[in-house]
Design a protein around this motif. Structure first.
Motif, PDB file in Angstrom:
ATOM      1  N   ILE A   5      -1.613   8.424 -24.508  1.00  0.00           N
ATOM      2  CA  ILE A   5      -1.106   7.060 -24.344  1.00  0.00           C
ATOM      3  C   ILE A   5      -0.400   6.918 -22.998  1.00  0.00           C
ATOM      4  O   ILE A   5      -0.600   5.947 -22.260  1.00  0.00           O
ATOM      5  N   VAL A   6       0.431   7.910 -22.660  1.00  0.00           N
ATOM      6  CA  VAL A   6       1.127   7.882 -21.373  1.00  0.00           C
ATOM      7  C   VAL A   6       0.127   7.922 -20.223  1.00  0.00           C
ATOM      8  O   VAL A   6       0.255   7.188 -19.231  1.00  0.00           O
ATOM      9  N   ALA A   7      -0.897   8.793 -20.351  1.00  0.00           N
ATOM     10  CA  ALA A   7      -1.900   8.908 -19.281  1.00  0.00           C
ATOM     11  C   ALA A   7      -2.671   7.603 -19.104  1.00  0.00           C
ATOM     12  O   ALA A   7      -2.933   7.172 -17.970  1.00  0.00           O
ATOM     13  N   LEU A   8      -3.032   6.946 -20.208  1.00  0.00           N
ATOM     14  CA  LEU A   8      -3.751   5.672 -20.112  1.00  0.00           C
ATOM     15  C   LEU A   8      -2.872   4.598 -19.465  1.00  0.00           C
ATOM     16  O   LEU A   8      -3.338   3.800 -18.639  1.00  0.00           O
ATOM     17  N   GLY A   9      -1.587   4.590 -19.846  1.00  0.00           N
ATOM     18  CA  GLY A   9      -0.665   3.628 -19.226  1.00  0.00           C
ATOM     19  C   GLY A   9      -0.525   3.865 -17.739  1.00  0.00           C
ATOM     20  O   GLY A   9      -0.536   2.921 -16.937  1.00  0.00           O
ATOM     21  N   ALA A  46      -2.755   5.311 -15.818  1.00  0.00           N
ATOM     22  CA  ALA A  46      -4.017   4.939 -15.173  1.00  0.00           C
ATOM     23  C   ALA A  46      -4.113   3.430 -14.976  1.00  0.00           C
ATOM     24  O   ALA A  46      -4.568   2.955 -13.929  1.00  0.00           O
ATOM     25  N   ALA A  47      -3.647   2.673 -15.972  1.00  0.00           N
ATOM     26  CA  ALA A  47      -3.665   1.212 -15.848  1.00  0.00           C
ATOM     27  C   ALA A  47      -2.747   0.747 -14.725  1.00  0.00           C
ATOM     28  O   ALA A  47      -3.103  -0.138 -13.938  1.00  0.00           O
ATOM     29  N   GLY A  56      -3.835  -1.176 -11.285  1.00  0.00           N
ATOM     30  CA  GLY A  56      -3.179  -2.409 -10.859  1.00  0.00           C
ATOM     31  C   GLY A  56      -2.588  -2.283  -9.478  1.00  0.00           C
ATOM     32  O   GLY A  56      -2.673  -3.211  -8.661  1.00  0.00           O
ATOM     33  N   TYR A  57      -2.013  -1.106  -9.200  1.00  0.00           N
ATOM     34  CA  TYR A  57      -1.437  -0.882  -7.869  1.00  0.00           C
ATOM     35  C   TYR A  57      -2.524  -0.893  -6.803  1.00  0.00           C
ATOM     36  O   TYR A  57      -2.334  -1.429  -5.714  1.00  0.00           O
ATOM     37  N   SER A  58      -3.687  -0.289  -7.128  1.00  0.00           N
ATOM     38  CA  SER A  58      -4.779  -0.244  -6.159  1.00  0.00           C
ATOM     39  C   SER A  58      -5.270  -1.650  -5.817  1.00  0.00           C
ATOM     40  O   SER A  58      -5.546  -1.955  -4.657  1.00  0.00           O
ATOM     41  N   VAL A  59      -5.369  -2.498  -6.844  1.00  0.00           N
ATOM     42  CA  VAL A  59      -5.801  -3.880  -6.604  1.00  0.00           C
ATOM     43  C   VAL A  59      -4.782  -4.603  -5.735  1.00  0.00           C
ATOM     44  O   VAL A  59      -5.129  -5.310  -4.783  1.00  0.00           O
TER      45      VAL A  59
END
Length: 537
Positions: free
Chosen positions: A219-223, A225-226, A230-233
């Motif tokens: 769950i932490v890893a998915l958060g 990654a999200a 978002g930062y990359s965008v």
């Protein structure tokens, strides 16, 4: 997971070797992480503080203490007292000696981490030490029990408090934050942490406990990654080369009386500081650092080729400390349009003047002083040999300490040293543009003033006499009276006749306590361009 895997491999190969294998694995992690911590802290301390791989050695140290003391050593009161006392002294020293300017984590983290490890080890080696009466007090025991919850609460409270209260972190505010953190830690310890630790669902099944751990990590890893996506965008839209806003009342244009702006010092459009505001951004045209003028691990110089293959392009240098680097944004824009071959050379805190440099803000160590002086003289001779069409220079001269033993004023020594270099460059055929230093920021207001006063940026305005004292650079140009040496004084684009501002035309002026916001600096391009001398090419 790593320790579990190491333990399984060790047990499958040699019975009883799991503990030894764990110690070796943790030692390897500790050494690799500590080396990374030292190197990364030197390059970027703010990022190193939060990065996992630069702090892993501290976790590894705790694991090593646990594994080393897994086999109970016979009670040793003398050794326990020695470790406890030494550990507490180390912790106290870190509290007393470390401050906002201490590079951390890096080497500095060894003192508090080793001190803590020593105190923990002392409690294992001896059932009672000279400090046991203090450690046994109920309030001390309670803080120990709630320490993890306190650790989780304290940082978000420190970050959020100034924004909620719209004020700086004064002493009373810090005390209030500490009290609130203790209260919240106690509540979450009582109602969340303890029930979770004692839940039968995983206490009664190793398989469920492991699966629960893996699920939580997923769950932490998915958060994460999200957030990274978002930062990359956002980063793509937050480019340092994105066009800056224009208009008669936008940015520094708002200070021009002829534009008659209704609210030149009003609320900023945005106070978020991101990649597009980084004054130190260097474009691809600059390539890697040159091997020339590299001193140990300190590289200083780039060749930025904006000529697009043109024959005999204008040859321009931009030199100085980080206060010259903060101008590279608009100069890159000009260089790209005019097809310059631009060489940039910077050394933080080091003036480009023939002076007896002592230090920046405070005295430097001998090695750092000598490195500055060596770069300074190498740079001066390289410019003479290269004879560029134009040399652009700037520096935080008001913070530089110089002392040639003559007992002359700093201003007099600086003026003479600047002019001596400038004459040698003009004698070689170069023109020189000296960019005066902008008004102070962190010296006259909190660096967070704009963020803490979003709705009232005028609260961050300061008297011009306080924010913009005399600058040795512009004084030296005026006294030299050489048409080949000209100055660009940026003061009118930060201040009116009486006051200097932190937000102008809806744009924050500063990136941090000591440097310009790249966006604002790029908005000054037309003014800077108008000050450039006409080049013969």
């Amino acid at each position: 997971l790593m320790l579990g895997a190491v333990s399984l491999v060790a047990r499958s190969r040699a019975s009883g070797s799991a503990r030894r294998a764990g110690i070796i694995a943790l030692l390897l992690v500790a050494v690799a992480s500590f080396v990374a911590s030292v190197l990364f802290t030197d390059a970027s301390p703010a990022q190193a503080y939060f990065a996992t791989f630069t702090r892993a050695w501290e976790f590894a140290l705790g694991g090593l203490v646990a594994l080393a003391l897994q086999r109970r050593i016979s009670s040793s009161p003398a050794l326990g007292n020695l470790l406890a006392t030494g550990g507490l002294i180390a912790i106290a020293m870190s509290v007393a000696l470390y401050g906002p300017t201490t590079p951390f984590p890096g080497v500095a983290a060894v003192l508090p981490a080793a001190g803590t490890a020593a105190v923990i080890a002392a409690g294992t080696l001896s059932t009672r030490t000279a400090w046991s009466p203090l450690f046994g007090l109920r309030p001390v025991q309670w803080v120990g029990d709630a320490s993890y919850s306190l650790y989780l609460w304290h940082w978000p409270l420190i970050v959020v408090a100034p924004f909620v209260l719209s004020r700086e972190m004064t002493g009373p505010v810090r005390v209030g934050v500490l009290i609130l953190a203790l209260v919240l830690a106690g509540l979450t310890r009582r109602w969340l942490e303890r029930p979770a630790q004692s839940a039968r669902w995983w206490r009664t099944s190793t398989r469920r406990a492991v699966l629960g751990m893996i699920g939580g990590m997923a769950i932490v890893a998915l958060g994460a990654a999200a957030l990274l996506m978002g930062y990359s965008v956002r980063a793509a839209a937050d480019s340092p080369t994105a066009p800056v806003a224009e208009g008669p009342c936008v940015g520094p244009n708002a200070l021009m009386p002829a534009n008659n702006c209704a609210d030149p010092f009003g609320r900023a459009e945005s106070v978020d500081i991101g990649a597009r505001n980084e004054y130190f951004y260097t474009p691809p045209e600059c390539g890697e650092f040159l091997k020339e003028m590299t001193y140990g691990d300190k590289a200083t110089t780039h060749l930025c080729d904006f000529s697009r293959g043109a024959e005999n392009p204008p040859n321009v240098w931009l030199i100085g400390d980080s206060h010259a680097q903060q101008w590279q944004g608009p100069i890159f824009d000009i260089a790209r349009e005019r097809g310059w071959k631009l060489t940039i050379s910077f050394m933080g805190g080091c003036p480009t003047a023939d002076v007896a440099f002592v230090g920046f803000r405070s005295a430097w160590g001998e090695a750092d002083r000598e490195r500055c002086r060596t770069w300074n003289r190498d740079l001066a001779q390289t410019i003479i040999a290269d004879a560029p069409d134009l040399v652009i220079t700037s520096m935080a001269a008001r913070h530089d300490l110089v002392d040639d033993g003559s007992r002359r004023s700093t201003e007099e020594q600086f003026t003479e040293g600047l002019q001596r270099d400038w004459r040698s460059w003009t004698d070689a055929g170069s023109r020189i543009l000296v960019i005066g230093d902008p008004p102070f920021n962190g010296e006259v207001r909190s660096p967070d003033c704009v963020v803490l006063n979003v709705s009232d940026p005028l609260a961050c305005a300061r008297p011009r006499s306080q924010a913009q004292p005399a600058d040795p650079l512009t004084l030296a140009v005026a006294q030299l009276d050489d048409p080949a040496v000209t100055a660009f004084d940026p003061t009118p684009y930060f201040c009116d006749t009486d006051t200097c501002y932190a937000v102008v035309g809806g744009v924050p002026v500063y990136y941090d306590a000591d440097h310009l916001n790249l966006v604002y600096a790029r908005m000054l391009r037309p003014m800077l361009e108008a000050a450039l001398p006409v080049l013969s090419r």
